[in-house]
Design a protein around this motif. Sequence first.
Motif, PDB file in Angstrom:
ATOM      1  N   VAL A 364     -12.366  31.371 -15.930  1.00  0.00           N
ATOM      2  CA  VAL A 364     -13.223  30.594 -17.125  1.00  0.00           C
ATOM      3  C   VAL A 364     -14.307  31.354 -17.308  1.00  0.00           C
ATOM      4  O   VAL A 364     -15.391  30.052 -18.291  1.00  0.00           O
ATOM      5  N   GLY A 365     -14.984  31.911 -16.986  1.00  0.00           N
ATOM      6  CA  GLY A 365     -16.064  32.722 -17.760  1.00  0.00           C
ATOM      7  C   GLY A 365     -17.300  32.633 -17.121  1.00  0.00           C
ATOM      8  O   GLY A 365     -18.001  32.966 -17.508  1.00  0.00           O
ATOM      9  N   LEU A 366     -17.450  31.745 -15.659  1.00  0.00           N
ATOM     10  CA  LEU A 366     -18.265  31.567 -14.690  1.00  0.00           C
ATOM     11  C   LEU A 366     -18.675  32.476 -13.969  1.00  0.00           C
ATOM     12  O   LEU A 366     -18.131  32.417 -12.900  1.00  0.00           O
ATOM     13  N   THR A 367     -19.443  33.398 -14.130  1.00  0.00           N
ATOM     14  CA  THR A 367     -19.787  34.710 -13.783  1.00  0.00           C
ATOM     15  C   THR A 367     -20.725  34.634 -13.267  1.00  0.00           C
ATOM     16  O   THR A 367     -21.826  33.750 -13.319  1.00  0.00           O
ATOM     17  N   PHE A 368     -21.026  35.446 -12.476  1.00  0.00           N
ATOM     18  CA  PHE A 368     -22.580  35.889 -11.851  1.00  0.00           C
ATOM     19  C   PHE A 368     -23.953  35.457 -13.534  1.00  0.00           C
ATOM     20  O   PHE A 368     -25.580  35.121 -13.114  1.00  0.00           O
ATOM     21  N   ALA A 369     -23.637  36.392 -14.103  1.00  0.00           N
ATOM     22  CA  ALA A 369     -25.336  36.437 -15.144  1.00  0.00           C
ATOM     23  C   ALA A 369     -24.543  35.097 -16.084  1.00  0.00           C
ATOM     24  O   ALA A 369     -25.540  34.253 -16.260  1.00  0.00           O
ATOM     25  N   THR A 370     -23.506  34.906 -16.692  1.00  0.00           N
ATOM     26  CA  THR A 370     -23.428  33.072 -17.330  1.00  0.00           C
ATOM     27  C   THR A 370     -23.567  31.868 -16.311  1.00  0.00           C
ATOM     28  O   THR A 370     -24.829  31.575 -17.063  1.00  0.00           O
ATOM     29  N   GLY A 371     -23.834  31.656 -15.122  1.00  0.00           N
ATOM     30  CA  GLY A 371     -24.243  31.214 -14.227  1.00  0.00           C
ATOM     31  C   GLY A 371     -25.616  30.999 -14.201  1.00  0.00           C
ATOM     32  O   GLY A 371     -26.215  30.319 -13.865  1.00  0.00           O
ATOM     33  N   LEU A 372     -26.171  32.624 -13.952  1.00  0.00           N
ATOM     34  CA  LEU A 372     -28.240  32.988 -14.200  1.00  0.00           C
ATOM     35  C   LEU A 372     -28.405  31.913 -15.587  1.00  0.00           C
ATOM     36  O   LEU A 372     -29.517  32.109 -14.902  1.00  0.00           O
ATOM     37  N   ARG A 373     -27.834  32.259 -15.873  1.00  0.00           N
ATOM     38  CA  ARG A 373     -28.379  31.764 -17.484  1.00  0.00           C
ATOM     39  C   ARG A 373     -28.339  30.023 -17.129  1.00  0.00           C
ATOM     40  O   ARG A 373     -29.441  29.766 -18.141  1.00  0.00           O
ATOM     41  N   SER A 374     -27.497  30.033 -17.077  1.00  0.00           N
ATOM     42  CA  SER A 374     -27.295  28.194 -16.863  1.00  0.00           C
ATOM     43  C   SER A 374     -28.800  27.986 -16.178  1.00  0.00           C
ATOM     44  O   SER A 374     -29.260  26.729 -15.850  1.00  0.00           O
ATOM     45  N   ILE A 375     -28.518  28.714 -14.937  1.00  0.00           N
ATOM     46  CA  ILE A 375     -29.400  27.795 -13.933  1.00  0.00           C
ATOM     47  C   ILE A 375     -30.804  27.582 -14.224  1.00  0.00           C
ATOM     48  O   ILE A 375     -32.117  27.042 -14.159  1.00  0.00           O
ATOM     49  N   LEU A 376     -30.972  29.163 -15.281  1.00  0.00           N
ATOM     50  CA  LEU A 376     -32.801  29.280 -15.301  1.00  0.00           C
ATOM     51  C   LEU A 376     -33.285  28.502 -16.806  1.00  0.00           C
ATOM     52  O   LEU A 376     -34.446  27.863 -17.163  1.00  0.00           O
ATOM     53  N   ARG A 377     -32.192  27.249 -16.988  1.00  0.00           N
ATOM     54  CA  ARG A 377     -32.366  26.535 -17.719  1.00  0.00           C
ATOM     55  C   ARG A 377     -32.873  24.688 -16.875  1.00  0.00           C
ATOM     56  O   ARG A 377     -32.614  23.435 -17.629  1.00  0.00           O
ATOM     57  N   GLN A 378     -32.482  24.660 -15.796  1.00  0.00           N
ATOM     58  CA  GLN A 378     -32.419  23.900 -14.650  1.00  0.00           C
ATOM     59  C   GLN A 378     -33.469  23.516 -14.201  1.00  0.00           C
ATOM     60  O   GLN A 378     -33.974  23.043 -13.155  1.00  0.00           O
ATOM     61  N   ASP A 379     -34.610  24.776 -15.047  1.00  0.00           N
ATOM     62  CA  ASP A 379     -36.450  24.374 -13.722  1.00  0.00           C
ATOM     63  C   ASP A 379     -36.606  24.423 -12.172  1.00  0.00           C
ATOM     64  O   ASP A 379     -36.240  23.407 -12.203  1.00  0.00           O
ATOM     65  N   PRO A 380     -35.298  25.671 -11.804  1.00  0.00           N
ATOM     66  CA  PRO A 380     -35.627  26.163 -10.758  1.00  0.00           C
ATOM     67  C   PRO A 380     -36.795  26.971 -10.147  1.00  0.00           C
ATOM     68  O   PRO A 380     -37.373  27.329 -11.106  1.00  0.00           O
ATOM     69  N   ASP A 381     -37.275  26.513  -9.165  1.00  0.00           N
ATOM     70  CA  ASP A 381     -38.222  27.464  -7.830  1.00  0.00           C
ATOM     71  C   ASP A 381     -38.112  28.636  -7.136  1.00  0.00           C
ATOM     72  O   ASP A 381     -38.548  29.509  -7.890  1.00  0.00           O
ATOM     73  N   ILE A 382     -36.814  28.209  -6.791  1.00  0.00           N
ATOM     74  CA  ILE A 382     -36.034  29.389  -6.169  1.00  0.00           C
ATOM     75  C   ILE A 382     -34.554  29.712  -6.843  1.00  0.00           C
ATOM     76  O   ILE A 382     -33.865  28.292  -6.496  1.00  0.00           O
ATOM     77  N   VAL A 383     -34.433  30.642  -6.715  1.00  0.00           N
ATOM     78  CA  VAL A 383     -33.491  30.968  -7.456  1.00  0.00           C
ATOM     79  C   VAL A 383     -31.624  31.614  -5.684  1.00  0.00           C
ATOM     80  O   VAL A 383     -32.670  32.991  -6.129  1.00  0.00           O
ATOM     81  N   MET A 384     -31.004  31.729  -5.958  1.00  0.00           N
ATOM     82  CA  MET A 384     -29.954  32.516  -4.798  1.00  0.00           C
ATOM     83  C   MET A 384     -29.164  33.136  -5.772  1.00  0.00           C
ATOM     84  O   MET A 384     -28.163  32.080  -6.354  1.00  0.00           O
ATOM     85  N   ILE A 385     -28.636  34.658  -6.055  1.00  0.00           N
ATOM     86  CA  ILE A 385     -27.866  34.781  -6.118  1.00  0.00           C
ATOM     87  C   ILE A 385     -26.966  35.503  -5.547  1.00  0.00           C
ATOM     88  O   ILE A 385     -27.297  36.697  -4.444  1.00  0.00           O
ATOM     89  N   GLY A 386     -25.288  35.112  -5.453  1.00  0.00           N
ATOM     90  CA  GLY A 386     -24.817  35.610  -4.417  1.00  0.00           C
ATOM     91  C   GLY A 386     -24.496  38.086  -4.062  1.00  0.00           C
ATOM     92  O   GLY A 386     -24.590  38.209  -3.518  1.00  0.00           O
ATOM     93  N   GLU A 387     -25.249  37.984  -5.425  1.00  0.00           N
ATOM     94  CA  GLU A 387     -24.508  39.445  -5.448  1.00  0.00           C
ATOM     95  C   GLU A 387     -25.259  39.747  -6.463  1.00  0.00           C
ATOM     96  O   GLU A 387     -24.942  39.272  -7.762  1.00  0.00           O
ATOM     97  N   ILE A 388     -25.921  41.079  -6.634  1.00  0.00           N
ATOM     98  CA  ILE A 388     -26.037  41.432  -8.079  1.00  0.00           C
ATOM     99  C   ILE A 388     -24.723  43.195  -8.163  1.00  0.00           C
ATOM    100  O   ILE A 388     -24.966  43.659  -7.645  1.00  0.00           O
ATOM    101  N   ARG A 389     -23.837  42.394  -9.382  1.00  0.00           N
ATOM    102  CA  ARG A 389     -22.974  43.782  -8.477  1.00  0.00           C
ATOM    103  C   ARG A 389     -23.045  44.505  -9.933  1.00  0.00           C
ATOM    104  O   ARG A 389     -22.552  46.325 -10.398  1.00  0.00           O
ATOM    105  N   ASP A 390     -23.404  43.830 -11.632  1.00  0.00           N
ATOM    106  CA  ASP A 390     -23.865  44.998 -12.613  1.00  0.00           C
ATOM    107  C   ASP A 390     -25.245  45.189 -13.225  1.00  0.00           C
ATOM    108  O   ASP A 390     -26.075  44.040 -13.307  1.00  0.00           O
ATOM    109  N   LEU A 391     -25.221  45.710 -14.069  1.00  0.00           N
ATOM    110  CA  LEU A 391     -26.350  45.295 -15.338  1.00  0.00           C
ATOM    111  C   LEU A 391     -26.826  44.510 -15.623  1.00  0.00           C
ATOM    112  O   LEU A 391     -28.274  43.473 -15.430  1.00  0.00           O
ATOM    113  N   GLU A 392     -25.741  43.396 -15.986  1.00  0.00           N
ATOM    114  CA  GLU A 392     -26.122  42.150 -16.805  1.00  0.00           C
ATOM    115  C   GLU A 392     -26.977  41.713 -15.904  1.00  0.00           C
ATOM    116  O   GLU A 392     -27.947  40.820 -15.611  1.00  0.00           O
TER     117      GLU A 392
END
Length: 557
Positions: A364-392
């Motif tokens: 449905v288009g929810l990738t690490f990159a799109t999820g991460l963009r949305s996270i940054l609009r949620q006022d996080p202090d700490i972000v955990m990304i399961g895996e860095i797979r690509d440049l984006e």
Amino acid sequence: MILMKSNARKRLGDLLVESLVITDEQLNYALSNKSRDEKLGDFLIRENLLTEQQLIEVLEFQLGIPHVSLNQYSIDPELIQLVPKELAKRANIMPIKKDRNKLMIAMADPMDYFAIEEVRMATGCQIETSIAAKDDVFRTITKYYDLQESMDQALIDMSPNEIENDTQITDEDSPIVRLVNQIIANGVAQRASDIHFDPQENDLRVRYRVDGMLKSERSLPKYMQNVILARIKIMGYLNITENRLPQDGRIKLRINMKDIDIRLSTLPTIYGEKVVMRILDLSSALNSINKLDFNETNLNAFSKMIQHPNGIVLLTGPTGSGKSSTLYAALNQLNDENVNIITVEDPVEYQLDGINQIQVREEVGLTFATGLRSILRQDPDIVMIGEIRDLETAQIAVRASLTGHLVLSTLHTNSAVESVSRLKDMGVESFLLSSSLVGIVAQRLVRKVCRDCGEATIPNEREKEIFAEHGIVIEEVRKGRGCPACNHTGYRGRLAIHEVLVVDDFVKDIILTSKGPSLLRDYMKKTGFSSLLEDGLLKVKAGITTTEEVLRVATAD
């Protein structure tokens, strides 16, 4: 026999003190702190005041009762009929041999006279006892009373020409459902991390991964393949009609009063769908970072890394190297009601209270990159990304770290030093890396020497050479000879070895000028940080693992 009679009604604690295995103080501590239902021997073993092998040796010598290894016995089906399953499980006993009116049973606690009397009354036989490791008894009961019973019933109820129907795969009392449940229960009993169902040309092979090593458990008839895999798919809420595409799911079960969470994956092969079940151990996810096997230098460095207000902390290593457990332990340490922690994972392995976790859904288009963009609009202090797979994903993670967020993530590289080159190869600029990276931890899992059968030996010439090359003096190493507690492998459990790269001002300059990994390694040695191989060798010297295990997962620089 005189010794046996004189000690027959002595208490276990007295026998252990008399044998100088524990002290009076340790006995009093155990009696004061164990729960009412817990057996003294179990408490002492859990508190590392005693090994199971020591307990067996004391009972064998003091009571004159033989010690047996159950994998050497082929249990007669008539014995399984003689001792009811409920009694065997409740009393934790296994019938192993019958000679006329004498029945020999194996039990972890041969001083449980009530259980012995109960078996005598149920069978009408004269009972002879033998001692076996607790896990050995439990595994054997599961194998013969549960798994074999379910297997036999499934073979009786199904014929090669029978086509699966809804009742076979949905009715909890059907033989196929019971067989699948028992295969999973047997895997849990053997402490397996994964269960593999491998379709072959003529059969369906079941394999367990125990302490990182795969071993074949049994082969099932080919005609049972489709119905077994259909049952597993139903358990994981997968589409049972889709067998051309991979699918992922989750299963939640309760086995032996313990909640089990399973990650399910299917993959089409030429002989049918291969299924892998990853058994998730929630207790390991909630570990303190103090229990992650870091040496003192690495532990201090990692603790400081995750306390940074911003920047990127990376964990590297192949699949199955314990990266997720380390990440979750770090999140557990940082988890506080004053901190907003959000993760984006594929898949979410463990659910943690107080942490907002997002499951990647690429369909449905929810990738690490799109999820991460949305996270940054949620006022996080700490972000955990399961895996860095690509440049984006890497670029968004860098930007997040530079705008005041602490970012935790994983990367698939062979060492901490190589992670810098990997990110550069992805296309991340050197100046951004030097500004954002806080530290990198490489990790592998090695098997631990069995606590019960481990013994000191003289290292061979090759081992001495390897240790000498790294400036380590070694006089003896520890190896397991194999016993029922470790299923005769010489190993029981796993621990992590680490390589930690702290990104200080000097390392930032190296990253900026692209001077290469060799300079980074030299700097790590000067500042007291060991490579994966060196950390492993130090743990060999401490008697925790073996040189063979370390060389299996780590190579010389």
